[in-house]
Design a protein around this motif. Sequence first.
Motif, PDB file in Angstrom:
ATOM      1  N   LEU A 149       0.742  -1.381  -0.169  1.00 59.39           N
ATOM      2  CA  LEU A 149      -0.074   0.082   0.039  1.00 59.39           C
ATOM      3  C   LEU A 149       0.756   1.296  -0.005  1.00 59.39           C
ATOM      4  CD1 LEU A 149      -2.715   1.404   0.095  1.00 59.39           C
ATOM      5  CD2 LEU A 149      -2.896   1.144   2.372  1.00 59.39           C
ATOM      6  N   ASP A 150       1.533   1.682   1.125  1.00 54.95           N
ATOM      7  CA  ASP A 150       2.270   2.605   1.436  1.00 54.95           C
ATOM      8  C   ASP A 150       3.487   2.750   0.349  1.00 54.95           C
ATOM      9  OD1 ASP A 150       0.740   4.325   3.165  1.00 54.95           O
ATOM     10  OD2 ASP A 150       0.981   2.242   4.500  1.00 54.95           O
ATOM     11  N   GLY A 151       3.590   3.897  -0.521  1.00 55.59           N
ATOM     12  CA  GLY A 151       4.686   3.729  -1.463  1.00 55.59           C
ATOM     13  C   GLY A 151       4.631   3.183  -2.783  1.00 55.59           C
ATOM     14  N   THR A 152       3.472   2.229  -2.630  1.00 52.77           N
ATOM     15  CA  THR A 152       3.334   1.431  -3.995  1.00 52.77           C
ATOM     16  C   THR A 152       2.008   1.899  -4.568  1.00 52.77           C
ATOM     17  OG1 THR A 152       4.470  -0.309  -2.869  1.00 52.77           O
ATOM     18  CG2 THR A 152       2.844  -0.936  -4.733  1.00 52.77           C
ATOM     19  N   LEU A 153       0.948   2.022  -3.710  1.00 45.25           N
ATOM     20  CA  LEU A 153      -0.294   2.710  -4.411  1.00 45.25           C
ATOM     21  C   LEU A 153      -0.407   3.748  -3.927  1.00 45.25           C
ATOM     22  CD1 LEU A 153      -2.991  -0.455  -3.745  1.00 45.25           C
ATOM     23  CD2 LEU A 153      -1.896   0.210  -5.843  1.00 45.25           C
ATOM     24  N   VAL A 154       0.080   4.172  -2.863  1.00 43.19           N
ATOM     25  CA  VAL A 154       0.167   5.804  -2.581  1.00 43.19           C
ATOM     26  C   VAL A 154       1.345   6.406  -2.099  1.00 43.19           C
ATOM     27  CG1 VAL A 154      -2.666   5.738  -1.574  1.00 43.19           C
ATOM     28  CG2 VAL A 154      -0.689   5.192  -0.240  1.00 43.19           C
ATOM     29  N   ARG A 155       1.422   7.565  -2.231  1.00 42.55           N
ATOM     30  CA  ARG A 155       2.722   8.141  -1.770  1.00 42.55           C
ATOM     31  C   ARG A 155       2.421   8.728  -0.630  1.00 42.55           C
ATOM     32  NH1 ARG A 155       6.265   9.219  -6.008  1.00 42.55           N
ATOM     33  NH2 ARG A 155       5.216   9.244  -8.175  1.00 42.55           N
ATOM     34  N   SER A 156       2.942   8.307   0.563  1.00 43.38           N
ATOM     35  CA  SER A 156       2.603   8.196   2.065  1.00 43.38           C
ATOM     36  C   SER A 156       3.860   8.346   2.621  1.00 43.38           C
ATOM     37  CB  SER A 156       1.453   7.280   2.284  1.00 43.38           C
ATOM     38  OG  SER A 156       1.866   6.164   2.123  1.00 43.38           O
ATOM     39  N   GLU A 157       4.995   8.044   2.187  1.00 43.96           N
ATOM     40  CA  GLU A 157       6.351   7.742   3.073  1.00 43.96           C
ATOM     41  C   GLU A 157       6.346   9.049   3.702  1.00 43.96           C
ATOM     42  OE1 GLU A 157       8.562   6.180   5.338  1.00 43.96           O
ATOM     43  OE2 GLU A 157       7.509   4.943   3.990  1.00 43.96           O
ATOM     44  N   HIS A 158       6.197  10.220   3.184  1.00 41.25           N
ATOM     45  CA  HIS A 158       6.581  11.404   4.050  1.00 41.25           C
ATOM     46  C   HIS A 158       5.594  11.542   5.370  1.00 41.25           C
ATOM     47  CE1 HIS A 158       2.926  12.194   1.102  1.00 41.25           C
ATOM     48  NE2 HIS A 158       3.014  13.169   1.771  1.00 41.25           N
ATOM     49  N   ALA A 159       4.462  10.894   4.963  1.00 38.43           N
ATOM     50  CA  ALA A 159       3.290  10.939   6.384  1.00 38.43           C
ATOM     51  C   ALA A 159       3.867  10.150   7.334  1.00 38.43           C
ATOM     52  CB  ALA A 159       1.987  10.510   5.698  1.00 38.43           C
TER      53      ALA A 159
END
Length: 213
Positions: free
Chosen positions: A11-21
Amino acid sequence: MELSDAVMFDLDGTLVRSEHAHRVAWQALFEHWAVEVDEAEYARMFMGRRARDVLGEVPGPWTGTDPETSLDVLRDHSRHAIAAVEAVPGAAGRVAALAAAGTPVAVVTSAGAEWAEQVLADVLGVRHHLSVLVTAERVTQGKPSPEGYLLACAELGVAPGRCTGVEDSPAGIAALVAAGVGTIVGLTTSSQAGTLRAAGAHTTAPDLTSQPV
């Protein structure tokens, strides 16, 4: 690329750019415990892994304490950061296209159920397309353990070798390798292509617009 009987996404980093969160949430925890973690150490030890596993394995001032205290700090800051999460280009369309073609889709994430459900439903709008969702609460060991992917394969009813797996972190790629997944795609959203190939990715792509799966 050979067609697979099912596709499994991180999910995170693959389907959505959320690593910064997640980085913001982890930084809040580091500040809570008054420790400094540089970017290299964060990428190597924390990124893409289940928080409970990291807190149990990585020595720090949290060692020997109730992990729920640290997990509450992470959860609280993650809830506030979800507004900054964006879809990886092509992600929602790829999941929808696979489902429309009759290819079962699973998401296997190190995140908790609350985060995953909200991101999949509200950010991506694809929750209803998923056949299987494996979150942090459903496994005893997170990535790089293959447990989550093996559970997803079992619930999909598809042998790992007949599946494609898509990940963005070395820990996630290692989990796919250990699970025996037949085709492994690394997305370079948070790690370099060479790093992902070294971990075991068969091919890499910058996002999901170029139909890597």
